[in-house]
Design a protein around this motif. Structure first.
Motif, mmCIF file in Angstrom:
data_model
loop_
_atom_site.group_PDB
_atom_site.id
_atom_site.type_symbol
_atom_site.label_atom_id
_atom_site.label_comp_id
_atom_site.label_asym_id
_atom_site.label_seq_id
_atom_site.Cartn_x
_atom_site.Cartn_y
_atom_site.Cartn_z
ATOM 1 N N LYS A 18 -7.168 -54.575 11.378
ATOM 2 C CA LYS A 18 -7.964 -54.857 10.271
ATOM 3 C C LYS A 18 -7.293 -54.093 9.313
ATOM 4 O O LYS A 18 -6.838 -52.988 9.435
ATOM 5 C CB LYS A 18 -9.514 -54.289 10.564
ATOM 6 N N SER A 19 -7.105 -54.703 8.031
ATOM 7 C CA SER A 19 -6.618 -54.249 6.738
ATOM 8 C C SER A 19 -7.032 -54.997 5.774
ATOM 9 O O SER A 19 -7.214 -56.103 5.595
ATOM 10 C CB SER A 19 -4.930 -54.256 6.912
ATOM 11 N N TYR A 20 -7.001 -54.164 4.675
ATOM 12 C CA TYR A 20 -7.515 -54.626 3.225
ATOM 13 C C TYR A 20 -6.789 -53.590 2.034
ATOM 14 O O TYR A 20 -6.239 -52.741 2.413
ATOM 15 C CB TYR A 20 -8.814 -54.805 3.079
ATOM 16 N N ALA A 21 -6.788 -54.343 0.874
ATOM 17 C CA ALA A 21 -5.704 -53.459 -0.054
ATOM 18 C C ALA A 21 -5.923 -51.964 -0.224
ATOM 19 O O ALA A 21 -5.089 -51.298 -0.324
ATOM 20 C CB ALA A 21 -5.762 -54.417 -1.431
ATOM 21 N N ALA A 22 -7.484 -51.772 -0.408
ATOM 22 C CA ALA A 22 -7.737 -50.301 -0.731
ATOM 23 C C ALA A 22 -7.186 -49.270 0.284
ATOM 24 O O ALA A 22 -7.083 -48.080 -0.060
ATOM 25 C CB ALA A 22 -9.226 -50.255 -0.788
ATOM 26 N N GLN A 23 -7.045 -49.767 1.516
ATOM 27 C CA GLN A 23 -6.575 -48.998 2.667
ATOM 28 C C GLN A 23 -5.193 -48.100 2.371
ATOM 29 O O GLN A 23 -5.064 -47.148 2.801
ATOM 30 C CB GLN A 23 -6.700 -49.495 3.886
ATOM 31 N N LYS A 24 -4.479 -49.081 1.657
ATOM 32 C CA LYS A 24 -3.111 -48.518 1.147
ATOM 33 C C LYS A 24 -3.290 -47.145 0.512
ATOM 34 O O LYS A 24 -2.395 -46.415 0.217
ATOM 35 C CB LYS A 24 -2.129 -49.379 0.489
ATOM 36 N N THR A 25 -4.352 -47.036 -0.340
ATOM 37 C CA THR A 25 -4.549 -45.506 -1.015
ATOM 38 C C THR A 25 -5.244 -44.422 -0.387
ATOM 39 O O THR A 25 -5.486 -43.671 -0.573
ATOM 40 C CB THR A 25 -5.484 -46.094 -2.188
ATOM 41 N N TYR A 26 -5.575 -44.826 1.012
ATOM 42 C CA TYR A 26 -6.250 -43.885 2.068
ATOM 43 C C TYR A 26 -5.059 -43.019 2.648
ATOM 44 O O TYR A 26 -4.442 -43.656 3.508
ATOM 45 C CB TYR A 26 -7.014 -44.367 2.841
ATOM 46 N N LEU A 27 -4.616 -41.770 2.455
ATOM 47 C CA LEU A 27 -3.557 -41.074 2.715
ATOM 48 C C LEU A 27 -3.913 -40.081 4.238
ATOM 49 O O LEU A 27 -3.058 -40.019 4.922
ATOM 50 C CB LEU A 27 -2.970 -40.364 1.729
ATOM 51 N N ALA A 28 -4.990 -39.698 4.115
ATOM 52 C CA ALA A 28 -5.334 -38.688 5.209
ATOM 53 C C ALA A 28 -6.920 -38.387 5.269
ATOM 54 O O ALA A 28 -7.389 -38.292 4.057
ATOM 55 C CB ALA A 28 -4.590 -37.408 5.242
ATOM 56 N N MET A 29 -7.478 -38.163 6.557
ATOM 57 C CA MET A 29 -9.040 -37.906 6.511
ATOM 58 C C MET A 29 -8.972 -36.837 7.487
ATOM 59 O O MET A 29 -8.543 -36.846 8.743
ATOM 60 C CB MET A 29 -9.763 -39.057 6.968
ATOM 61 N N TYR A 30 -10.009 -35.939 7.222
ATOM 62 C CA TYR A 30 -10.241 -34.673 7.977
ATOM 63 C C TYR A 30 -11.697 -35.134 8.409
ATOM 64 O O TYR A 30 -12.709 -35.281 7.643
ATOM 65 C CB TYR A 30 -10.263 -33.195 7.354
ATOM 66 N N SER A 31 -12.121 -35.009 9.668
ATOM 67 C CA SER A 31 -13.411 -35.046 10.165
ATOM 68 C C SER A 31 -14.093 -34.224 11.242
ATOM 69 O O SER A 31 -13.150 -33.891 12.096
ATOM 70 C CB SER A 31 -13.469 -36.459 10.723
ATOM 71 N N THR A 32 -14.963 -33.269 10.897
ATOM 72 C CA THR A 32 -15.492 -32.467 11.867
ATOM 73 C C THR A 32 -16.039 -33.134 12.977
ATOM 74 O O THR A 32 -15.874 -32.483 14.098
ATOM 75 C CB THR A 32 -16.685 -31.713 11.138
ATOM 76 N N TRP A 33 -16.255 -34.435 12.955
ATOM 77 C CA TRP A 33 -16.798 -35.064 14.083
ATOM 78 C C TRP A 33 -15.798 -35.261 15.094
ATOM 79 O O TRP A 33 -15.920 -35.423 16.311
ATOM 80 C CB TRP A 33 -17.570 -36.535 13.590
ATOM 81 N N LEU A 34 -14.376 -35.687 14.370
ATOM 82 C CA LEU A 34 -13.293 -35.877 15.345
ATOM 83 C C LEU A 34 -12.606 -34.510 15.457
ATOM 84 O O LEU A 34 -11.851 -34.506 16.357
ATOM 85 C CB LEU A 34 -12.208 -36.612 14.733
#
Length: 330
Positions: A18-34
């Motif tokens: 799955k991919s869409y244009a906005a995803q290109k701007t998502y660089l990193a994510m921190y999650s306490t759940w993960l």
């Protein structure tokens, strides 16, 4: 119609497809759940039964990184803690731990300029309205690309109109909660009207705020005015701008800096009107409900205040360097 029952491996494969244009701007994510940092946008997710998802039960902040430095981090984290306390939401970690994770995640993203989307949720545990069903509060931080507005916007200004969306009640307006439906509707109406922003007006006829930004003005007596904080969010960039504006008083460009109830009449009669926000900085308003404001161009106060704010982001006392941190995640 057949409905597939997907295996875990099939789910992971589909997510990665799955991919869409906005995803290109998502660089990193921190999650306490993960319990760590994710760099693939397809895997940046939260549990579907997190109260953040199905009830908007959480608080958030948006911080800006300019030239490798986080601007107003302490102010944003203090407001986050205040918002959480007002809805009896316990932070999942200390402010200092949160600060270290913000810096580490931003460092992992590898960029010099970004917008940090920080969310504190009630957490997963059920689909009812009962907050005690949630097993523990969570923190999600997404580092996203930052694309500033064109210089043309700062020179020629933006068009603003009156919102038809009722302002939030005073108690709710002061909390940066993830329940942002009125804000979404305000943005929708501005897009539908082909203007840049709409501004709320309370039942007494006083101006409130935009969907994610504050409005301020310079009156005919050279006073820089912001609305009283009775029914608006205390914007971090607005408050810092007003601190910096004291220099303009000393220079004689402004007579004073004040807080006052503002009406549409004040806007129509203003020398200058500005929108101020984390991603906007200081943006001149040159048209309100079709009427020209001031000269119809960026005014001297907007120009100088923008200059002061951007200098403050580069070398002021309110910046936190990202790439000089030695602390890492435990």
């Amino acid at each position: 119609m057949s409905v597939s029952i997907l295996s875990p491996s099939e789910i992971q494969a589909k997510l990665l497809e799955k991919s869409y244009a906005a995803q290109k701007t998502y660089l990193a994510m921190y999650s306490t759940w993960l319990g760590g940092i994710v760099k693939d946008p397809s895997l940046m997710m939260v549990p579907v039964d997190d109260h953040l998802v199905h009830r908007g039960d959480g608080v958030f902040e948006a911080l800006k990184v300019v030239n490798g430095q986080v601007f107003l981090m302490q102010e944003h984290l203090e407001r986050l803690a205040s918002s959480a306390a007002q809805i009896h939401l316990q932070l999942p970690m200390s402010i200092e731990e949160m600060r270290n994770i913000i810096l580490k995640t931003t460092e992992v993203s590898g960029v010099q300029n970004a917008v940090l989307r920080l969310y504190i949720s009630r957490g997963p545990g059920g689909f009812t309205t009962n907050p005690y069903d949630s097993i523990a509060s969570q923190m999600y931080l997404v580092v996203t690309s930052y694309t500033p507005l064109s210089e043309e916007k700062y020179l020629n200004g933006v068009k603003v109109g009156r919102s038809q969306v009722p302002p939030k009640e005073p108690w709710l307006a002061k909390i940066k909660t993830c329940n942002y439906l009125p804000n979404v509707l305000m943005k929708k109406e501005s897009v539908d009207r082909k203007i840049d922003f709409t501004i709320g007006v309370d039942p007494q006829g006083f101006m409130t705020e935009g969907s994610t930004e504050n409005i301020v003005l310079v009156d005919k007596n050279k006073n820089l005015l912001r609305p009283k904080l009775r029914q608006i969010l205390k914007g971090t960039t607005m408050m810092r701008s007003f601190e910096l504006a004291q220099a303009l008083v000393a220079e004689g460009i402004l007579d004073s800096v004040q807080e006052k109830d503002l009406t549409e009449k004040d806007i129509f009669e203003a020398q200058e009107v500005m929108m101020i926000g984390t991603t906007l900085d200081v943006l001149p308003v040159t048209e309100y409900e079709g009427a020209k404001i001031g000269t119809g161009k960026q005014g001297p106060v907007a120009q100088r205040l923008l200059q002061l704010l951007r200098e403050d982001m580069k070398q002021g006392s309110k910046v936190t360097p990202v790439y000089q941190t030695e602390k890492v995640l435990a």
